[in-house]
Design an enzyme around this catalytic site. Structure first.
Site, short mmCIF file in Angstrom:
data_model
loop_
_atom_site.label_atom_id
_atom_site.label_comp_id
_atom_site.label_asym_id
_atom_site.label_seq_id
_atom_site.Cartn_x
_atom_site.Cartn_y
_atom_site.Cartn_z
N SER A 9 19.43 -0.65 67.79
CA SER A 9 19.59 -0.17 66.43
C SER A 9 19.91 -1.32 65.48
O SER A 9 20.93 -2.00 65.63
CB SER A 9 20.71 0.87 66.36
OG SER A 9 20.94 1.26 65.03
N HIS A 34 15.12 0.57 66.35
CA HIS A 34 15.53 1.79 65.67
C HIS A 34 16.18 1.43 64.35
O HIS A 34 17.07 0.58 64.31
CB HIS A 34 16.54 2.54 66.56
CG HIS A 34 16.92 3.89 66.05
ND1 HIS A 34 16.15 5.03 66.28
CD2 HIS A 34 17.99 4.29 65.33
CE1 HIS A 34 16.74 6.07 65.73
NE2 HIS A 34 17.86 5.65 65.13
N ASP A 36 18.12 2.99 61.06
CA ASP A 36 18.81 4.14 60.48
C ASP A 36 18.89 4.00 58.97
O ASP A 36 19.58 3.12 58.45
CB ASP A 36 20.23 4.24 61.05
CG ASP A 36 20.24 4.74 62.48
OD1 ASP A 36 19.55 5.73 62.78
OD2 ASP A 36 20.95 4.14 63.31
N MET A 38 20.21 5.59 55.58
CA MET A 38 21.26 6.52 55.12
C MET A 38 21.37 6.49 53.61
O MET A 38 21.26 5.43 52.99
CB MET A 38 22.60 6.13 55.73
CG MET A 38 22.60 5.97 57.24
SD MET A 38 24.25 5.49 57.82
CE MET A 38 23.88 5.01 59.50
N HIS A 67 14.58 6.29 61.31
CA HIS A 67 15.34 7.55 61.33
C HIS A 67 15.90 7.80 59.93
O HIS A 67 16.81 7.11 59.48
CB HIS A 67 16.46 7.41 62.37
CG HIS A 67 17.36 8.59 62.47
ND1 HIS A 67 18.59 8.52 63.09
CD2 HIS A 67 17.24 9.87 62.05
CE1 HIS A 67 19.17 9.70 63.06
NE2 HIS A 67 18.38 10.53 62.41
N MET A 69 18.08 9.58 57.68
CA MET A 69 19.27 10.43 57.53
C MET A 69 19.53 10.59 56.04
O MET A 69 20.53 10.10 55.48
CB MET A 69 20.46 9.79 58.25
CG MET A 69 20.29 9.81 59.75
SD MET A 69 21.71 9.14 60.63
CE MET A 69 21.31 7.39 60.56
N MET A 138 21.34 13.60 68.42
CA MET A 138 22.46 12.76 68.01
C MET A 138 23.65 13.04 68.92
O MET A 138 24.09 14.18 69.05
CB MET A 138 22.84 13.04 66.56
CG MET A 138 21.80 12.60 65.53
SD MET A 138 21.41 10.83 65.62
CE MET A 138 23.02 10.09 65.30
N GLY A 143 26.17 8.57 60.60
CA GLY A 143 26.73 7.97 59.40
C GLY A 143 27.39 6.63 59.64
O GLY A 143 27.49 5.82 58.73
N GLY A 145 28.04 3.35 62.77
CA GLY A 145 27.81 2.79 64.09
C GLY A 145 29.12 2.65 64.85
O GLY A 145 30.20 2.78 64.29
N GLY A 146 29.00 2.41 66.15
CA GLY A 146 30.18 2.10 66.97
C GLY A 146 31.02 3.29 67.37
O GLY A 146 32.15 3.12 67.83
N ASP A 176 20.77 9.05 70.53
CA ASP A 176 21.36 8.00 69.69
C ASP A 176 22.84 8.27 69.49
O ASP A 176 23.23 9.33 69.00
CB ASP A 176 20.64 8.01 68.33
CG ASP A 176 21.16 6.92 67.38
OD1 ASP A 176 22.02 6.12 67.78
OD2 ASP A 176 20.69 6.90 66.23
N GLY A 177 23.67 7.28 69.88
CA GLY A 177 25.09 7.35 69.57
C GLY A 177 25.98 7.12 70.77
O GLY A 177 26.00 7.91 71.71
N GLY A 178 26.71 6.00 70.76
CA GLY A 178 27.69 5.76 71.80
C GLY A 178 27.12 5.47 73.17
O GLY A 178 27.79 5.73 74.18
N GLY A 198 23.13 0.28 69.64
CA GLY A 198 23.42 -0.64 68.55
C GLY A 198 24.40 -1.71 68.94
O GLY A 198 24.02 -2.84 69.29
#
Length: 221
Positions: A9, A34, A36, A38, A67, A69, A138, A143, A145-146, A176-178, A198
């Protein structure tokens, strides 16, 4: 077990040397990138627009997975496709006329993706699964990262895999996420085709080792 697509990401990259970081991640074994986008309205943050997508496009020939968002994503499809997006994903929650939006994406020549937030049930995908080239689950609230992986997402991934297979859809299943080496194997075992990572790629000293670590537990589980 299948070999997943690893999509670092861009949100976690060092934007002061973005082209260099993209090239480094590609050499390290990335399959996709990827991006993102926003708007500070659909999600509580603002990231970047088509200009950054174009910068990444100039730095790599790998597929760009954009992506959106954002609210009213249909207004920006042409701009992101022109900037170099290969896949454009919109949110089920942000698109009032989702069939129309996915059709519009495909008409540009891009692949059409649909994403759902952690609180949105998989059943909301049933009416449009046949129209999607990609489904993005998701595993954090979008909204920032991390964030830490929401464990309940594993059940949603498995449910989505079952929906895709049952419907005969050819959609790829992205998460996507964590995501890190500690949970990548379970995510792929649940049915994911694509892992978005990411901080676990761009914030590591050795990107090649970081990307390999996302695959090692998968291939040996």
């Amino acid at each position: 077990m299948k070999r997943p697509i690893i999509a670092p990401s861009i949100l976690a990259a060092d934007f002061s040397r973005l082209g260099e970081q993209v090239a480094q991640a590609e050499r390290a074994g990335a399959d996709w990138f990827h991006l993102d986008v926003m708007d500070g309205r659909f999600v509580p943050n603002i990231s970047f627009g088509p200009a950054v997508v174009r910068t990444v496009r100039d730095a790599t020939k790998l597929p760009l997975d954009v992506h959106l968002m954002i609210e009213q994503p249909e207004k920006y499809i042409d701009a992101f496709r022109s900037a170099g997006a290969d896949v454009i994903t919109v949110h089920q929650e942000a698109s009032l006329h989702l069939h129309r939006v996915l059709t519009s994406i495909r008409e540009t020549g891009a692949k059409a993706g649909v994403s759902i937030n952690p609180s949105t049930p998989v059943s909301m995908l049933e009416p449009i699964i046949a129209e999607a080239d990609l489904v993005l689950i998701m595993s954090v609230n979008p909204g920032y990262g991390g964030q830490k992986f929401i464990h309940a997402a594993l059940d949603k991934i498995a449910q989505t895999r079952a929906l895709i297979d049952r419907s005969g859809s050819r959609a790829l299943l992205e998460v996507d996420g964590g995501i890190g080496p500690e949970n990548a194997g379970r995510i792929v075992a649940a049915g994911a085709d694509i892992l978005v990572a990411g901080t676990s790629v761009f914030r590591q000293q050795d990107m090649a080792k970081a990307i390999a670590s996302l695959r090692i537990p998968i291939m040996t589980t």
